[in-house]
Design a protein around this motif. Structure first.
Motif, PDB file in Angstrom:
ATOM      1  N   PHE A 166       0.767  -1.319  -0.001  1.00  0.00           N
ATOM      2  CA  PHE A 166      -0.007  -0.094  -0.017  1.00  0.00           C
ATOM      3  C   PHE A 166       0.981   1.131   0.178  1.00  0.00           C
ATOM      4  CE2 PHE A 166      -2.363  -3.541   1.607  1.00  0.00           C
ATOM      5  CZ  PHE A 166      -3.589  -3.170   1.001  1.00  0.00           C
ATOM      6  N   GLU A 167       1.170   1.892  -1.319  1.00  0.00           N
ATOM      7  CA  GLU A 167       1.928   2.953  -1.299  1.00  0.00           C
ATOM      8  C   GLU A 167       1.179   4.248  -1.737  1.00  0.00           C
ATOM      9  OE1 GLU A 167       4.330   0.628  -3.976  1.00  0.00           O
ATOM     10  OE2 GLU A 167       6.013   0.568  -2.833  1.00  0.00           O
ATOM     11  N   ASP A 168       1.690   5.364  -1.576  1.00  0.00           N
ATOM     12  CA  ASP A 168       1.749   6.673  -2.192  1.00  0.00           C
ATOM     13  C   ASP A 168       0.520   7.479  -1.506  1.00  0.00           C
ATOM     14  OD1 ASP A 168       3.693   6.514  -4.199  1.00  0.00           O
ATOM     15  OD2 ASP A 168       2.415   4.957  -5.269  1.00  0.00           O
ATOM     16  N   PHE A 169      -0.568   6.955  -1.502  1.00  0.00           N
ATOM     17  CA  PHE A 169      -1.893   7.576  -1.047  1.00  0.00           C
ATOM     18  C   PHE A 169      -2.283   6.969   0.366  1.00  0.00           C
ATOM     19  CE2 PHE A 169      -2.036   7.006  -5.571  1.00  0.00           C
ATOM     20  CZ  PHE A 169      -1.674   8.478  -5.976  1.00  0.00           C
ATOM     21  N   ALA A 170      -2.527   8.000   1.271  1.00  0.00           N
ATOM     22  CA  ALA A 170      -2.922   7.789   2.534  1.00  0.00           C
ATOM     23  C   ALA A 170      -4.058   9.201   2.789  1.00  0.00           C
ATOM     24  CB  ALA A 170      -1.920   7.944   3.830  1.00  0.00           C
ATOM     25  N   ASP A 171      -5.164   8.730   3.340  1.00  0.00           N
ATOM     26  CA  ASP A 171      -6.170   9.573   3.911  1.00  0.00           C
ATOM     27  C   ASP A 171      -7.014   9.113   4.999  1.00  0.00           C
ATOM     28  OD1 ASP A 171      -8.669  10.762   3.783  1.00  0.00           O
ATOM     29  OD2 ASP A 171      -8.609  11.233   1.489  1.00  0.00           O
ATOM     30  N   PRO A 172      -6.919  10.041   5.980  1.00  0.00           N
ATOM     31  CA  PRO A 172      -7.442   9.533   7.265  1.00  0.00           C
ATOM     32  C   PRO A 172      -9.007   9.286   7.142  1.00  0.00           C
ATOM     33  CG  PRO A 172      -6.796  11.602   7.544  1.00  0.00           C
ATOM     34  CD  PRO A 172      -6.295  11.222   6.141  1.00  0.00           C
ATOM     35  N   ASP A 173      -9.693  10.127   6.102  1.00  0.00           N
ATOM     36  CA  ASP A 173     -11.043   9.966   6.176  1.00  0.00           C
ATOM     37  C   ASP A 173     -11.626   9.030   4.828  1.00  0.00           C
ATOM     38  OD1 ASP A 173     -11.177  11.740   8.162  1.00  0.00           O
ATOM     39  OD2 ASP A 173     -10.443  13.477   6.739  1.00  0.00           O
ATOM     40  N   MET A 174     -11.176   9.065   3.761  1.00  0.00           N
ATOM     41  CA  MET A 174     -11.831   8.683   2.530  1.00  0.00           C
ATOM     42  C   MET A 174     -11.225   7.020   2.507  1.00  0.00           C
ATOM     43  SD  MET A 174     -13.909   9.120   0.078  1.00  0.00           S
ATOM     44  CE  MET A 174     -13.832  10.671  -1.206  1.00  0.00           C
ATOM     45  N   PRO A 175     -12.357   6.176   2.596  1.00  0.00           N
ATOM     46  CA  PRO A 175     -11.662   4.763   2.512  1.00  0.00           C
ATOM     47  C   PRO A 175     -11.628   4.118   0.974  1.00  0.00           C
ATOM     48  CG  PRO A 175     -14.024   4.780   3.022  1.00  0.00           C
ATOM     49  CD  PRO A 175     -13.621   6.333   2.940  1.00  0.00           C
ATOM     50  N   TYR A 176     -10.853   3.191   0.681  1.00  0.00           N
ATOM     51  CA  TYR A 176     -11.013   2.375  -0.348  1.00  0.00           C
ATOM     52  C   TYR A 176     -11.823   1.237  -0.139  1.00  0.00           C
ATOM     53  CZ  TYR A 176      -6.609   4.637  -2.258  1.00  0.00           C
ATOM     54  OH  TYR A 176      -5.394   5.201  -2.673  1.00  0.00           O
ATOM     55  N   GLN A 217     -14.413  -1.532   3.663  1.00  0.00           N
ATOM     56  CA  GLN A 217     -13.666  -0.307   3.352  1.00  0.00           C
ATOM     57  C   GLN A 217     -12.488  -0.541   4.098  1.00  0.00           C
ATOM     58  OE1 GLN A 217     -16.595   3.036   2.843  1.00  0.00           O
ATOM     59  NE2 GLN A 217     -17.410   2.514   4.779  1.00  0.00           N
ATOM     60  N   PHE A 218     -11.654   0.065   3.301  1.00  0.00           N
ATOM     61  CA  PHE A 218      -9.919   0.136   4.361  1.00  0.00           C
ATOM     62  C   PHE A 218      -9.718   1.443   4.057  1.00  0.00           C
ATOM     63  CE2 PHE A 218      -6.840  -0.238   0.863  1.00  0.00           C
ATOM     64  CZ  PHE A 218      -7.737  -0.518  -0.189  1.00  0.00           C
ATOM     65  N   LEU A 219      -9.013   2.026   5.171  1.00  0.00           N
ATOM     66  CA  LEU A 219      -8.237   3.232   4.820  1.00  0.00           C
ATOM     67  C   LEU A 219      -6.931   2.900   5.067  1.00  0.00           C
ATOM     68  CD1 LEU A 219      -9.820   5.400   8.229  1.00  0.00           C
ATOM     69  CD2 LEU A 219     -10.340   5.636   5.431  1.00  0.00           C
ATOM     70  N   VAL A 220      -6.095   3.831   4.151  1.00  0.00           N
ATOM     71  CA  VAL A 220      -4.734   3.687   4.420  1.00  0.00           C
ATOM     72  C   VAL A 220      -4.203   5.129   4.842  1.00  0.00           C
ATOM     73  CG1 VAL A 220      -2.747   3.700   2.971  1.00  0.00           C
ATOM     74  CG2 VAL A 220      -4.616   2.475   1.956  1.00  0.00           C
ATOM     75  N   VAL A 221      -3.705   4.893   6.120  1.00  0.00           N
ATOM     76  CA  VAL A 221      -3.306   5.878   7.006  1.00  0.00           C
ATOM     77  C   VAL A 221      -1.687   6.298   7.168  1.00  0.00           C
ATOM     78  CG1 VAL A 221      -5.334   5.820   8.431  1.00  0.00           C
ATOM     79  CG2 VAL A 221      -3.442   4.727   9.089  1.00  0.00           C
ATOM     80  N   ASP A 222      -1.468   7.331   7.121  1.00  0.00           N
ATOM     81  CA  ASP A 222      -0.044   7.894   7.578  1.00  0.00           C
ATOM     82  C   ASP A 222       0.169   7.806   8.824  1.00  0.00           C
ATOM     83  OD1 ASP A 222       2.404   8.724   7.628  1.00  0.00           O
ATOM     84  OD2 ASP A 222       2.235  10.344   6.218  1.00  0.00           O
ATOM     85  N   PRO A 223       0.887   6.807   9.604  1.00  0.00           N
ATOM     86  CA  PRO A 223       0.983   6.898  11.196  1.00  0.00           C
ATOM     87  C   PRO A 223       1.546   7.900  11.532  1.00  0.00           C
ATOM     88  CG  PRO A 223       1.794   4.731  10.021  1.00  0.00           C
ATOM     89  CD  PRO A 223       1.713   5.777   8.586  1.00  0.00           C
TER      90      PRO A 223
END
Ligand code: C2O
Ligand code: CU
Ligand code: CU
Length: 581
Positions: free
Chosen positions: A457-467, A484-490
């Motif tokens: 999971f690279e490049d795009f993190a968004d704390p609100d908008m899921p894939y 739905q999954f979120l990719v978050v930048d810790p």
């Protein structure tokens, strides 16, 4: 030509076809020239999803949806590295979204169920094309609306080109030796398109029945998309000729894989080469040899192992039958073209399993354990139906993950993950088919079977908008077989995660409490919950007994939180948790 725009034009083409029919004795009267969708390219692409009409059967006018036309949509040609803005106008009387299936874009540009386009408004995602050369597609993705809108005709092909692909001697004259094929079955009931598993008895390719196409006597590339709502297609040619798979969902393979049959599930794409160099004057059909499909795949002779079957399933003559998709005749070669099959393609750096940071398991189950629901659904993933307001999985940006799907239902599901391309590790514990060894965004998970994939999971993190991740049988998806999954930048949520994570359960939690377990035994511990914006949502102190404590939470809004715990020695622990209602 503009096959989807002008009904008179379509008639002209039909007349031309009849003339050609007279010239080629091996063409059967009643075949329709395969329409080749227009192409759109460049940095700004305008699409309008609109209502229209179309004749699948001459004289029977059916209401349809199309992008910029009556049915389907133009083929978008994008180059890796280019910037593109897509202006998608909704001219339907209904909500819609438009999803770029397979493209690696941010959640806000992805066109999932949260990116609703209201009637008479325009949605304008803008992104850089990061994908490898391959065949992708676009289609509506409103929650609960996808099957209807795709069945009505809303879908189109995306071709991505890149320098590696351009350096190969491959056919790429669009519509001449590089042919997009949108393979679909539709239900046309009482003169209108209907949604019904049992009744999709109309076979269409690029929107027409009995499609026919002339191909030059050279190497030809077919970009096949199974755009059906539910039906699998076991592809093969009527003359038993081999075909050479050069690419799958998200990229080219390292070398062609020669086959005579290939099972293509809804949502999947495959690029095939045919060597027609010595076949001038011959004819053959691209077929769906669905009599050979294993049971418990929609399209096979039997679904449900005799315990139950889908309503109308046994009445549909296509189920378990071999049927024609497109008929081809081979004409003289052109001066420019490809006359030799490639032996190698591009390097495919499959992600090694040992790189995985985590394995996540996904259980596919019927909501109720009855023989009927085992084949019909609704189906859940890890016990949950799709809920627009809950996040099912939180992925830290940069994570390499194995996603393991176990299918406890009596029907096979093609599982699709947004955002990424993956490699298939195994299916039912065995290596995937050789043609599946490249980049994929849909994996077939057989009935009562399993499949594992690996991805980054690279490049795009968004704390609100899921894939999204979901079954690509559109009825299953609409009924909730989606998560739905979120990719978050810790690093955006306070300090980096401690390498030691506390055990927290239930997670997701809808019980109003959490049980936490730390390795360091008894004593007091401080807890804090941070919301997705980094604000403190809860702070409290608990006392651990044998390393465990129960924490009762106040009512908090559903969502993803970071839990931070500091034990009596000052050692910090952190984990992402999901609260539901
Ligand atoms: Cu082709 Cu989530 O979709
Ligand atoms: Cu998708
Ligand atoms: Cu499914």
């Amino acid at each position: 030509m503009k096959p989807y725009r002008d009904p008179n034009m379509a008639r002209t083409i039909h007349l031309k076809a009849l003339l050609v029919t007279l010239l080629f004795s091996n063409v059967i009267v009643g075949q329709t020239p395969l329409p080749i969708p227009d192409t759109l390219s460049g940095s700004v692409i305008d699409l309008t999803l609109q209502e229209a009409t179309w004749e699948f059967h001459p004289g029977e006018v059916v209401n349809t949806y199309g992008y910029n036309g009556s049915l389907l949509g133009p083929t978008l040609i994008l180059n890796q590295g280019q910037a593109v803005t897509l202006n998608v106008t909704n001219a339907l009387p209904d909500l819609t979204t438009t999803h770029w299936h397979g493209l690696h874009v941010s959640p806000a540009n992805d066109g999932g169920p949260h990116s609703l386009i209201y009637p008479n408004t325009t949605w304008s995602p803008s992104f850089t094309v990061l994908d490898r050369a391959s065949t992708f597609w676009y289609h509506p993705h409103g929650h609960g609306l996808t099957d209807y809108q795709v069945s009505m005709g809303a879908a189109g092909v995306i071709i991505v080109r890149d320098a590696q692909e351009a350096a190969l001697d491959l056919p790429r004259a669009y519509g001449v030796d590089d042919i997009p094929l949108v393979l679909q079955t539709k239900a046309v009931v009482a003169g209108q398109i209907a949604l019904h598993t049992g009744l999709d008895s109309v076979v269409v390719v690029n929107g027409v029945r009995n499609a026919w196409k002339e191909l030059p006597a050279q190497v030809v590339r077919l970009r096949c998309l199974n755009g059906s709502s539910e039906r699998a297609m076991r592809l093969g040619f009527s003359n038993s000729m081999p075909f050479h798979v050069i690419g799958t969902d998200g990229g080219l393979l390292s070398a062609p894989v020669t086959l005579t049959r290939l099972q293509l599930m809804p949502g999947e794409r495959v690029e095939l080469l045919l060597d027609l160099t010595a076949m001038q004057g011959q004819a053959m059909q691209l077929m769906a040899y669905n009599s050979e499909l294993p049971d418990n795949i929609i399209g096979a002779a039997e679904v449900g192992n005799g315990m139950a079957t889908l309503d109308g399933y046994n009445d549909n003559a296509l189920n378990g039958a071999d049927f024609q998709l497109v008929s081809f005749t081979v004409s003289a070669s052109l001066t420019n073209g490809t006359f030799q099959l490639p032996t190698t393609l591009v390097p495919v750096n499959v992600i090694p399993e040992m790189d995985a940071d985590v394995t996540r398991t996904f259980l596919l189950e019927p909501q109720l354990m009855s023989p009927m629901e085992m084949i019909e659904g609704p189906f859940t993933i890890n016990g949950a139906l799709m809920d627009m307001d809950s996040i099912n999985v939180v992925v830290p940006l940069g994570s390499t993950e194995v996603w393991s799907f176990t299918n406890n239902t009596m029907v096979g599901h093609p599982i699709h993950i947004h955002d990424i391309q993956f490699n298939i590790l195994d299916r039912n514990g065995a290596a995937p088919e050789p043609w599946e060894a490249g980049w994929k965004d849909v994996v077939f998970v057989p009935a009562q079977g399993s499949a594992r994939v690996i991805t980054r999971f690279e490049d795009f993190a968004d704390p609100d908008m899921p894939y999204m991740y979901h079954c690509h049988l559109l009825m299953h998806e609409d009924e909730g077989m989606m998560g739905q999954f979120l990719v978050v930048d810790p690093t955006t949520i306070g300090e980096a995660l401690n390498p030691v994570r506390p055990l927290v359960w239930p997670n997701p939690s809808n019980t109003g409490h959490l049980i936490v377990s730390l390795p360091n035994g008894d004593g007091p511990a401080d807890l804090r919950l941070y919301d997705a914006l980094g604000r403190i949502a809860y702070a409290g102190r608990t006392s651990l007994t044998a390393g465990k404590a129960r924490v009762d939470l106040p009512t908090l809004s559903a969502g993803v939180y970071q839990l931070r715990i500091t034990d009596q020695h000052g050692i910090p622990y952190a984990a992402h948790i999901i609260l539901q209602h």
